[in-house]
Scaffold this motif. Structure first.
Motif, PDB file in Angstrom:
ATOM      1  N   SER A   1      43.969  44.786  36.112  1.00 59.70           N
ATOM      2  CA  SER A   1      42.667  44.133  35.993  1.00 59.70           C
ATOM      3  C   SER A   1      42.643  43.155  34.828  1.00 59.70           C
ATOM      4  O   SER A   1      43.289  43.367  33.800  1.00 59.70           O
ATOM      5  N   ALA A   2      41.852  42.099  34.999  1.00 59.25           N
ATOM      6  CA  ALA A   2      41.708  41.113  33.939  1.00 59.25           C
ATOM      7  C   ALA A   2      40.861  41.661  32.798  1.00 59.25           C
ATOM      8  O   ALA A   2      41.189  41.493  31.618  1.00 59.25           O
ATOM      9  N   SER A   3      39.755  42.330  33.134  1.00 59.20           N
ATOM     10  CA  SER A   3      38.785  42.712  32.111  1.00 59.20           C
ATOM     11  C   SER A   3      37.911  43.854  32.604  1.00 59.20           C
ATOM     12  O   SER A   3      37.911  44.193  33.789  1.00 59.20           O
ATOM     13  N   GLY A   4      37.161  44.409  31.681  1.00 62.85           N
ATOM     14  CA  GLY A   4      36.122  45.370  32.029  1.00 62.85           C
ATOM     15  C   GLY A   4      34.813  44.648  32.281  1.00 62.85           C
ATOM     16  O   GLY A   4      34.812  43.475  32.662  1.00 62.85           O
ATOM     17  N   GLY A   5      33.696  45.323  32.044  1.00 58.68           N
ATOM     18  CA  GLY A   5      32.396  44.717  32.297  1.00 58.68           C
ATOM     19  C   GLY A   5      31.367  45.767  32.645  1.00 58.68           C
ATOM     20  O   GLY A   5      31.383  46.878  32.105  1.00 58.68           O
ATOM     21  N   ASP A   6      30.479  45.447  33.574  1.00 54.70           N
ATOM     22  CA  ASP A   6      29.380  46.354  33.912  1.00 54.70           C
ATOM     23  C   ASP A   6      29.105  46.507  35.400  1.00 54.70           C
ATOM     24  O   ASP A   6      28.387  47.423  35.790  1.00 54.70           O
ATOM     25  N   PHE A   7      29.626  45.622  36.237  1.00 55.01           N
ATOM     26  CA  PHE A   7      29.145  45.573  37.615  1.00 55.01           C
ATOM     27  C   PHE A   7      30.234  45.781  38.674  1.00 55.01           C
ATOM     28  O   PHE A   7      30.071  45.368  39.823  1.00 55.01           O
ATOM     29  N   LEU A   8      31.324  46.447  38.317  1.00 57.03           N
ATOM     30  CA  LEU A   8      32.395  46.668  39.284  1.00 57.03           C
ATOM     31  C   LEU A   8      31.887  47.399  40.519  1.00 57.03           C
ATOM     32  O   LEU A   8      32.354  47.146  41.635  1.00 57.03           O
ATOM     33  N   MET A   9      30.917  48.295  40.355  1.00 60.85           N
ATOM     34  CA  MET A   9      30.447  49.124  41.467  1.00 60.85           C
ATOM     35  C   MET A   9      29.990  48.304  42.660  1.00 60.85           C
ATOM     36  O   MET A   9      29.971  48.787  43.794  1.00 60.85           O
ATOM     37  N   GLU A  10      29.664  47.022  42.458  1.00 64.21           N
ATOM     38  CA  GLU A  10      29.175  46.190  43.549  1.00 64.21           C
ATOM     39  C   GLU A  10      30.239  45.911  44.607  1.00 64.21           C
ATOM     40  O   GLU A  10      29.915  45.523  45.726  1.00 64.21           O
ATOM     41  N   MET A  11      31.517  46.127  44.265  1.00 64.62           N
ATOM     42  CA  MET A  11      32.586  45.853  45.224  1.00 64.62           C
ATOM     43  C   MET A  11      32.973  47.069  46.058  1.00 64.62           C
ATOM     44  O   MET A  11      33.656  46.939  47.086  1.00 64.62           O
ATOM     45  N   LEU A  12      32.518  48.265  45.670  1.00 59.66           N
ATOM     46  CA  LEU A  12      33.025  49.487  46.288  1.00 59.66           C
ATOM     47  C   LEU A  12      32.719  49.573  47.784  1.00 59.66           C
ATOM     48  O   LEU A  12      33.539  50.067  48.561  1.00 59.66           O
ATOM     49  N   GLU A  13      31.557  49.100  48.204  1.00 58.73           N
ATOM     50  CA  GLU A  13      31.189  49.218  49.613  1.00 58.73           C
ATOM     51  C   GLU A  13      32.040  48.331  50.527  1.00 58.73           C
ATOM     52  O   GLU A  13      32.073  48.530  51.736  1.00 58.73           O
ATOM     53  N   TYR A  14      32.753  47.374  49.931  1.00 55.08           N
ATOM     54  CA  TYR A  14      33.544  46.438  50.731  1.00 55.08           C
ATOM     55  C   TYR A  14      35.030  46.782  50.751  1.00 55.08           C
ATOM     56  O   TYR A  14      35.822  46.068  51.372  1.00 55.08           O
ATOM     57  N   LEU A  15      35.415  47.851  50.093  1.00 55.44           N
ATOM     58  CA  LEU A  15      36.830  48.233  50.068  1.00 55.44           C
ATOM     59  C   LEU A  15      37.225  48.960  51.344  1.00 55.44           C
ATOM     60  O   LEU A  15      36.429  49.684  51.939  1.00 55.44           O
TER      61      LEU A  15
END
Length: 340
Positions: A83-97
């Motif tokens: 991964s490039a970086s951390g942050g706060d909003f990764l959870m937004e991608m989970l439904e598309y995996l």
């Protein structure tokens, strides 16, 4: 447990941005330096389109982040995704995996902090080993710290024993060039805070950033209880660290995970140094952890080289692990890497 193939020279390393991306020049310099340093070690590095983008804390939409991550999973030449970086909003991608696609082509996936939201579900849903350690920028320092060297050695299948480091970064200093190493100022001190001070314990390693884990708990991406029950014979060694949980929130978070059944069959706990921590009710970090968990009767070690305050040990989710701690010095080894 699916253990990805260990790295070999000429393998391709893929960089993507499941959370935030890079736009500041110092971060872009770190990225270019990391690519150069890894090329010197015999690896080619490629990156997805969202790595050099960031708007409102996101490299791209949740759907795009999932698609770019899956593009690296589909690429047969890529053996290691960082991964490039951390942050706060990764959870937004989970439904598309596509978790079946991930499971069908195991490869090493690494990050920390917000990236807990990616690697933890992949281990517990896909039954695949993942890595909690530095993001790509750690490879960008001019002189690699021993922890960075160990990270690559382990992913090359070299079964080294990890020990505590001497000094850690207790105060963040803004990077100027992008080539700097860690700002090591304070003495590393591991300690038992539990009543149980067993010198040796073993189990499968599992954990990440508590701030993210409590967000995952109870969602459809939470398959923790199924995972720990599957491996009840081995048991789980939990490693945990927090970004900015206060004393009260830390105790509440640990209570939540305990009551959700996560610690069923646990064998012990390793806690990293908190990044930001506020004492409340005259309670410091160690007392908060002890209050929440000591009733389980398990060994609990704090001050570990895990997470936000580097240097970092390489924590491999899912692997059988042996821990030896005499109250001062720690040894941790992955038994499934022995002899490789």
């Amino acid at each position: 447990m699916y253990i990805p193939k260990f790295l070999e020279k000429d393998d391709v390393i893929g960089v993507t941005a499941p959370s935030a991306g890079y736009t500041e020049q110092v971060d872009l310099t770190k990225l270019e330096s990391a690519k150069f340093n890894l090329a010197e070690k015999g690896y080619k590095v490629i990156e997805t389109d969202n790595v050099r983008k960031c708007e409102k804390g996101r490299s791209s939409t949740g759907r795009t982040r999932a698609e770019e991550f899956l593009s690296l999973m589909d690429d047969e030449t890529v053996k290691y995704i960082v991964s490039a970086s951390g942050g706060d909003f990764l959870m937004e991608m989970l439904e598309y995996l596509d978790y079946e696609k991930i499971k069908s082509n195991p490869k090493w996936i690494q990050g920390y902090s917000d990236n807990t939201g990616l690697i933890y579900p992949i281990t517990t849903i896909c039954d695949m080993a993942t890595v909690y350690s530095g993001n790509i920028g750690d490879y960008g320092m001019s002189l690699w710290h021993e922890g960075v060297k160990n990270n690559l050695k382990l992913l090359e299948g070299r079964g080294i024993i990890q020990h505590e480091f001497d000094l850690f970064e207790n105060e963040y200093v803004k990077k100027i060039t992008g080539y700097e190493g860690y700002n090591l100022t304070d003495k590393v001190e591991y300690e038992y805070i539990s009543t149980n001070k067993a010198e040796n314990f073993s189990g499968r390693l599992l954990g990440g950033c508590l701030d993210v884990l409590i967000m995952l708990c109870g969602t459809k991406y939470d398959k923790t209880v199924e995972f720990v029950r599957k491996y009840r014979e081995d048991g789980i060694i939990w490693y945990l660290e927090s970004f900015d949980l206060s004393a009260a929130r830390l105790q509440c978070a640990l209570w939540q995970l305990k009551e959700a059944g996560w610690f069923e069959g646990a064998k012990g706990f390793l806690f990293g140094r908190p990044c930001f921590f506020m004492e409340e009710y005259e309670t410091d970090f160690n007392e908060a952890v002890k209050t929440a968990l000591d009733s389980l009767g398990l060994p609990i070690i704090t001050g570990c080289d895990i997470g936000h305050r580097p240097p970092r040990m390489t924590m491999i989710n899912g692997l059988r692990t042996k821990v030896k701690f005499d109250g001062k010095h720690l040894e941790m080894r992955y038994t499934e890497l022995d002899g490789k």
